[in-house]
Design a protein around this motif. Structure first.
Motif, mmCIF file in Angstrom:
data_model
loop_
_atom_site.group_PDB
_atom_site.id
_atom_site.type_symbol
_atom_site.label_atom_id
_atom_site.label_comp_id
_atom_site.label_asym_id
_atom_site.label_seq_id
_atom_site.Cartn_x
_atom_site.Cartn_y
_atom_site.Cartn_z
ATOM 1 N N ASN A 10 0.845 -1.185 0.000
ATOM 2 C CA ASN A 10 0.000 0.000 0.000
ATOM 3 C C ASN A 10 0.876 1.229 0.000
ATOM 4 O O ASN A 10 1.946 1.248 0.614
ATOM 5 N N GLN A 11 0.412 2.261 -0.627
ATOM 6 C CA GLN A 11 1.137 3.505 -0.635
ATOM 7 C C GLN A 11 1.140 4.125 0.763
ATOM 8 O O GLN A 11 0.142 4.084 1.466
ATOM 9 N N THR A 12 2.301 4.672 1.147
ATOM 10 C CA THR A 12 2.354 5.418 2.394
ATOM 11 C C THR A 12 1.604 6.720 2.217
ATOM 12 O O THR A 12 1.857 7.455 1.272
ATOM 13 N N PRO A 13 0.624 7.031 3.077
ATOM 14 C CA PRO A 13 -0.109 8.276 2.924
ATOM 15 C C PRO A 13 0.834 9.462 2.932
ATOM 16 O O PRO A 13 1.820 9.483 3.660
ATOM 17 N N GLN A 14 0.528 10.455 2.127
ATOM 18 C CA GLN A 14 1.365 11.637 2.037
ATOM 19 C C GLN A 14 1.495 12.285 3.413
ATOM 20 O O GLN A 14 0.535 12.449 4.142
ATOM 21 N N GLY A 15 2.752 12.646 3.745
ATOM 22 C CA GLY A 15 2.997 13.271 5.044
ATOM 23 C C GLY A 15 3.317 12.268 6.128
ATOM 24 O O GLY A 15 3.590 12.646 7.253
ATOM 25 N N ASN A 16 3.310 10.940 5.831
ATOM 26 C CA ASN A 16 3.640 9.917 6.806
ATOM 27 C C ASN A 16 4.868 9.143 6.352
ATOM 28 O O ASN A 16 4.865 7.919 6.304
ATOM 29 N N ALA A 17 5.927 9.858 5.957
ATOM 30 C CA ALA A 17 7.139 9.214 5.472
ATOM 31 C C ALA A 17 7.768 8.379 6.584
ATOM 32 O O ALA A 17 7.810 8.786 7.742
ATOM 33 N N ALA A 18 8.251 7.202 6.207
ATOM 34 C CA ALA A 18 8.882 6.321 7.179
ATOM 35 C C ALA A 18 10.211 6.912 7.633
ATOM 36 O O ALA A 18 10.891 7.620 6.890
ATOM 37 N N THR A 19 10.586 6.615 8.869
ATOM 38 C CA THR A 19 11.856 7.072 9.417
ATOM 39 C C THR A 19 12.526 5.907 10.133
ATOM 40 O O THR A 19 11.912 4.864 10.373
ATOM 41 N N GLY A 20 13.815 6.083 10.494
ATOM 42 C CA GLY A 20 14.525 5.066 11.247
ATOM 43 C C GLY A 20 14.547 3.724 10.541
ATOM 44 O O GLY A 20 14.723 3.639 9.324
ATOM 45 N N ALA A 21 14.358 2.658 11.309
ATOM 46 C CA ALA A 21 14.401 1.315 10.741
ATOM 47 C C ALA A 21 13.297 1.087 9.716
ATOM 48 O O ALA A 21 13.432 0.252 8.824
ATOM 49 N N LEU A 22 12.194 1.828 9.829
ATOM 50 C CA LEU A 22 11.086 1.649 8.888
ATOM 51 C C LEU A 22 11.471 2.072 7.473
ATOM 52 O O LEU A 22 10.876 1.602 6.503
ATOM 53 N N VAL A 23 12.474 2.955 7.345
ATOM 54 C CA VAL A 23 12.948 3.338 6.010
ATOM 55 C C VAL A 23 13.518 2.127 5.288
ATOM 56 O O VAL A 23 13.330 1.952 4.080
ATOM 57 N N LEU A 24 14.223 1.273 6.040
ATOM 58 C CA LEU A 24 14.889 0.131 5.415
ATOM 59 C C LEU A 24 13.906 -0.778 4.701
ATOM 60 O O LEU A 24 14.205 -1.316 3.633
ATOM 61 N N ASP A 163 22.372 5.338 31.471
ATOM 62 C CA ASP A 163 23.711 5.886 31.261
ATOM 63 C C ASP A 163 24.294 5.444 29.914
ATOM 64 O O ASP A 163 25.273 6.037 29.459
ATOM 65 N N ARG A 164 23.726 4.405 29.321
ATOM 66 C CA ARG A 164 24.242 3.873 28.058
ATOM 67 C C ARG A 164 23.445 4.361 26.866
ATOM 68 O O ARG A 164 23.676 3.919 25.730
ATOM 69 N N HIS A 165 22.537 5.305 27.085
ATOM 70 C CA HIS A 165 21.620 5.698 26.015
ATOM 71 C C HIS A 165 22.361 6.191 24.772
ATOM 72 O O HIS A 165 22.069 5.762 23.650
ATOM 73 N N GLY A 166 23.321 7.086 24.940
ATOM 74 C CA GLY A 166 24.028 7.629 23.792
ATOM 75 C C GLY A 166 24.798 6.569 23.037
ATOM 76 O O GLY A 166 24.788 6.541 21.797
ATOM 77 N N VAL A 167 25.471 5.675 23.769
ATOM 78 C CA VAL A 167 26.246 4.608 23.147
ATOM 79 C C VAL A 167 25.328 3.653 22.387
ATOM 80 O O VAL A 167 25.611 3.259 21.249
ATOM 81 N N VAL A 168 24.225 3.275 23.019
ATOM 82 C CA VAL A 168 23.286 2.340 22.391
ATOM 83 C C VAL A 168 22.661 2.966 21.143
ATOM 84 O O VAL A 168 22.480 2.295 20.121
ATOM 85 N N THR A 169 22.345 4.251 21.206
ATOM 86 C CA THR A 169 21.770 4.937 20.050
ATOM 87 C C THR A 169 22.739 4.927 18.874
ATOM 88 O O THR A 169 22.344 4.689 17.723
ATOM 89 N N GLN A 170 24.025 5.155 19.141
ATOM 90 C CA GLN A 170 25.004 5.154 18.062
ATOM 91 C C GLN A 170 25.178 3.759 17.476
ATOM 92 O O GLN A 170 25.324 3.587 16.262
ATOM 93 N N ARG A 171 25.176 2.739 18.327
ATOM 94 C CA ARG A 171 25.243 1.360 17.825
ATOM 95 C C ARG A 171 24.066 1.074 16.896
ATOM 96 O O ARG A 171 24.205 0.439 15.843
ATOM 97 N N HIS A 172 22.886 1.557 17.296
ATOM 98 C CA HIS A 172 21.679 1.320 16.496
ATOM 99 C C HIS A 172 21.796 2.015 15.140
ATOM 100 O O HIS A 172 21.421 1.435 14.115
ATOM 101 N N ARG A 173 22.326 3.230 15.132
ATOM 102 C CA ARG A 173 22.507 3.932 13.853
ATOM 103 C C ARG A 173 23.463 3.160 12.947
ATOM 104 O O ARG A 173 23.281 3.111 11.734
ATOM 105 N N ARG A 174 24.491 2.590 13.540
ATOM 106 C CA ARG A 174 25.446 1.809 12.746
ATOM 107 C C ARG A 174 24.764 0.576 12.136
ATOM 108 O O ARG A 174 25.029 0.213 10.984
ATOM 109 N N VAL A 175 23.903 -0.070 12.908
ATOM 110 C CA VAL A 175 23.162 -1.220 12.383
ATOM 111 C C VAL A 175 22.322 -0.802 11.178
ATOM 112 O O VAL A 175 22.292 -1.490 10.154
ATOM 113 N N LEU A 176 21.632 0.335 11.291
ATOM 114 C CA LEU A 176 20.813 0.819 10.175
ATOM 115 C C LEU A 176 21.672 1.101 8.956
ATOM 116 O O LEU A 176 21.290 0.779 7.823
ATOM 117 N N ALA A 177 22.848 1.707 9.169
ATOM 118 C CA ALA A 177 23.735 2.004 8.049
ATOM 119 C C ALA A 177 24.220 0.721 7.383
ATOM 120 O O ALA A 177 24.248 0.619 6.144
#
Length: 330
Positions: A10-24, A163-177
């Motif tokens: 199905n087409q993604t409704p206009q204005g509801n562009a996927a982000t993050g892992a959903l882009v993949l 305390d690990r939020h920043g590190v975990v977020t960067q790991r997640h970005r690397r996985v997406l890349a």
């Protein structure tokens, strides 16, 4: 959770562009050269690398936001969450994820907290065919030596997971890349191209040649300037753990059929090096287009750098196979 089966895109409704892992999931060839894994598959793959995980461990990692599943397949379709997908070569868990995305049932756990309403183990009153709906990227296996340690510290009371939020977020970005770049670079590193049934192999080859690296990285929110640093981080972790580190000059000349025979720590470190090579090849392509500075010239270097541990068989970090065989007395 019942298998959702195959459903039309199905087409993604206009204005509801996927982000993050959903882009993949909206990209045409993601998860064809690497893998999407359900929880059982992730646990088996982790065991092959020497990590003993349970469903309870995965739930604890999720609840503490130390390792989030890449996707959660919901039972509830939402029209405004429908994502346009390209159903080309759909098999196994990729098919599950794409069908859920097309129906508006695919969620990104990075955008939501954990709820007890989403159990990892099957409730006693569930019917046969139930599954928990969580899917992981095979690239998330590369972080297991870190997240298993972090979970042990949390359980011992020595670490606050926030305390690990920043590190975990960067790991997640690397996985997406890595997931975004895998169709372009992984076949050349492994020496094999995966063409699932029903896939247009010509389109895949054109994608591998013509895809825009900057666009792929921008789509998942990964900064190109981070490619070298993230790759070197993976190489440093591999150097410190790899039981075959002294054999790397020979290992880099092997092929995937030989690499696939590895297990435990050696297999884990091999995939750390493979992930680094994906990132470094993307950096090299961007540098060739003057989008980034070239990687450092290692010729004549007087000290060992992480880039000397690249898996690539070419460049000043590597020596010809005949020379290495001689140095090993072979």
């Amino acid at each position: 959770m019942v298998d959702p089966g195959s459903q039309p895109a199905n087409q993604t409704p206009q204005g509801n562009a996927a982000t993050g892992a959903l882009v993949l999931i909206s990209m045409p060839f993601t998860f064809t050269q690497d893998e999407l894994l359900n929880t059982d598959g992730f646990i088996r793959a982790a065991k092959a690398r020497g990590f003993e995980l349970t469903l309870e461990d995965l739930q604890a990692l999720h609840n503490n936001r130390l390792l989030l599943p890449l996707y959660r397949v919901s039972d509830t379709p939402v029209i405004g969450r429908r994502i346009d997908v390209v159903p080309d070569g759909n098999v196994n868990d990729r098919r599950q994820a794409q069908a859920a995305a097309a129906a508006g049932r695919l969620r990104d756990p990075a955008d939501e907290g954990y709820s007890a309403a989403w159990p990892y183990n099957s409730p006693e009153d569930e019917q046969p065919g139930w599954w928990n709906g969580f899917l992981y990227s095979s690239w998330q296996l590369n972080d297991l030596h870190l997240v298993v340690r972090d979970l042990a510290w949390v359980r011992s009371g020595f670490l606050n997971p926030t305390d690990r939020h920043g590190v975990v977020t960067q790991r997640h970005r690397r996985v997406l890349a890595l997931a975004a770049l895998a169709p372009r670079y992984l076949p050349g590193i492994l020496g094999r191209l995966s063409v699932p049934p029903g896939m247009d192999s010509d389109r895949l080859e054109r994608f591998r040649i013509d895809s825009d690296v900057l666009e792929l990285l921008d789509a998942v929110g990964f900064k190109p300037a981070q490619l070298q640093a993230e790759a070197e981080n993976l190489l440093l972790h591999a150097r410190g753990r790899d039981p075959l580190s002294k054999w790397l000059p020979l290992v880099r000349h092997a092929n995937y059929s030989a690499w696939s025979k590895l297990s435990g720590e050696a297999l884990h470190c091999l995939w750390l090096r493979i992930g680094a090579e994906v990132l470094l090849r993307a950096h090299e392509d961007l540098a060739a287009d003057a989008q980034l500075e070239p990687l450092p010239d290692l010729s004549g270097a007087q000290w060992l750098t992480p880039l000397h541990d690249r898996l690539s068989r070419t460049g000043p970090h590597a020596t010809p196979l005949e020379q290495e065989l001689g140095s090993f007395g072979l």
